[in-house]
Write a protein that holds these residues in place. Structure first.
Motif, mmCIF file in Angstrom:
data_model
loop_
_atom_site.group_PDB
_atom_site.id
_atom_site.type_symbol
_atom_site.label_atom_id
_atom_site.label_comp_id
_atom_site.label_asym_id
_atom_site.label_seq_id
_atom_site.Cartn_x
_atom_site.Cartn_y
_atom_site.Cartn_z
ATOM 1 N N GLU A 123 62.949 -0.564 33.556
ATOM 2 C CA GLU A 123 62.151 0.155 34.858
ATOM 3 C C GLU A 123 61.551 -1.059 35.442
ATOM 4 O O GLU A 123 61.396 -2.371 35.188
ATOM 5 C CB GLU A 123 60.713 0.722 34.151
ATOM 6 C CG GLU A 123 61.212 1.841 33.237
ATOM 7 C CD GLU A 123 61.131 1.518 31.750
ATOM 8 O OE1 GLU A 123 60.747 2.388 30.930
ATOM 9 O OE2 GLU A 123 61.194 0.535 31.483
ATOM 10 N N LEU A 143 58.832 3.794 41.424
ATOM 11 C CA LEU A 143 59.355 3.163 40.123
ATOM 12 C C LEU A 143 60.856 3.321 39.999
ATOM 13 O O LEU A 143 61.543 4.250 40.498
ATOM 14 C CB LEU A 143 58.848 3.791 38.995
ATOM 15 C CG LEU A 143 57.316 4.052 38.678
ATOM 16 C CD1 LEU A 143 56.865 4.600 37.698
ATOM 17 C CD2 LEU A 143 56.628 2.375 38.827
ATOM 18 N N THR A 166 56.675 0.240 32.307
ATOM 19 C CA THR A 166 55.956 -0.384 33.346
ATOM 20 C C THR A 166 54.717 -0.018 33.712
ATOM 21 O O THR A 166 54.310 1.267 33.921
ATOM 22 C CB THR A 166 56.927 -0.531 34.740
ATOM 23 O OG1 THR A 166 56.432 -1.277 35.778
ATOM 24 C CG2 THR A 166 57.083 1.083 35.271
ATOM 25 N N CYS A 209 64.488 2.983 37.556
ATOM 26 C CA CYS A 209 64.918 2.756 36.172
ATOM 27 C C CYS A 209 66.287 2.432 36.404
ATOM 28 O O CYS A 209 67.099 3.448 36.848
ATOM 29 C CB CYS A 209 64.446 3.906 35.591
ATOM 30 S SG CYS A 209 65.436 4.084 33.726
ATOM 31 N N TYR A 233 57.311 5.191 31.187
ATOM 32 C CA TYR A 233 58.490 5.001 30.559
ATOM 33 C C TYR A 233 59.945 5.860 31.190
ATOM 34 O O TYR A 233 59.527 6.832 31.524
ATOM 35 C CB TYR A 233 58.308 5.219 29.163
ATOM 36 C CG TYR A 233 57.453 4.328 28.359
ATOM 37 C CD1 TYR A 233 55.997 4.728 28.265
ATOM 38 C CD2 TYR A 233 57.608 3.431 27.823
ATOM 39 C CE1 TYR A 233 55.273 4.031 27.688
ATOM 40 C CE2 TYR A 233 56.758 2.778 27.022
ATOM 41 C CZ TYR A 233 55.424 3.030 27.151
ATOM 42 O OH TYR A 233 54.442 2.023 26.163
ATOM 43 N N CYS A 234 60.801 5.220 31.348
ATOM 44 C CA CYS A 234 62.191 5.761 31.586
ATOM 45 C C CYS A 234 62.625 6.479 30.303
ATOM 46 O O CYS A 234 62.824 5.675 29.376
ATOM 47 C CB CYS A 234 63.029 4.841 32.381
ATOM 48 S SG CYS A 234 64.536 5.732 32.904
ATOM 49 N N TRP A 265 60.727 10.506 33.338
ATOM 50 C CA TRP A 265 59.892 9.580 33.299
ATOM 51 C C TRP A 265 58.711 10.125 32.380
ATOM 52 O O TRP A 265 58.040 11.465 32.539
ATOM 53 C CB TRP A 265 59.283 9.187 34.613
ATOM 54 C CG TRP A 265 60.316 8.591 35.722
ATOM 55 C CD1 TRP A 265 61.057 9.154 36.395
ATOM 56 C CD2 TRP A 265 60.278 6.765 35.603
ATOM 57 N NE1 TRP A 265 61.804 7.725 37.092
ATOM 58 C CE2 TRP A 265 61.404 6.597 36.595
ATOM 59 C CE3 TRP A 265 59.541 5.919 34.894
ATOM 60 C CZ2 TRP A 265 61.629 5.361 36.933
ATOM 61 C CZ3 TRP A 265 59.728 4.637 35.154
ATOM 62 C CH2 TRP A 265 60.825 4.326 36.324
#
Length: 115
Positions: free
Chosen positions: A6, A20, A109, A22, A94-95, A36
């Motif tokens: 990320e 964002l 991230t 990923c 979070y991805c 996400w």
């Protein structure tokens, strides 16, 4: 298997925007679903948005109309465009990838929205 990285988090004022990214270590064309999640301090991890290989999208009620998830199969990347951010959006994002019912996660991230 896949590695997810990320980027794009940071500090933004309320009302601002962030995107964002990923990046996956392999082709995402056939990955069942990517998405996400976010986790705020003291809270459980929650789904923010997800997109299937067919392009269907799911959003948490709290982000509908403000966030958009999209994928670029040519770049093996999934994005989360976040607009009209508010302090409640502060969390580690979070991805996630679902590959044959196995879960894969990025390292996260941080997104911080100041009031």
């Amino acid at each position: 298997q896949v590695q997810l990285v990320e980027s794009g988090g940071g500090l933004v004022q309320a009302g601002g925007s962030l995107r964002l990214s990923c990046a996956a270590s392999r082709s995402i064309f056939s990955i069942n679903a990517m998405g996400w999640y976010r986790q705020a301090p003291g809270k459980q991890r929650e789904l923010v948005a997800a997109i299937t290989s067919g392009g269907s999208r799911t959003y948490a009620d709290s982000v509908k109309g403000r966030f958009t998830i999209f994928r670029d199969n040519n770049k093996n990347t999934v994005y989360l465009q976040m607009n009209s951010l508010n302090p409640e959006d502060t969390a580690v994002y979070y991805c996630h990838a679902d590959i044959l019912d196995r879960n894969y996660w990025g390292q996260g991230t941080q997104v911080t929205v100041s009031s």
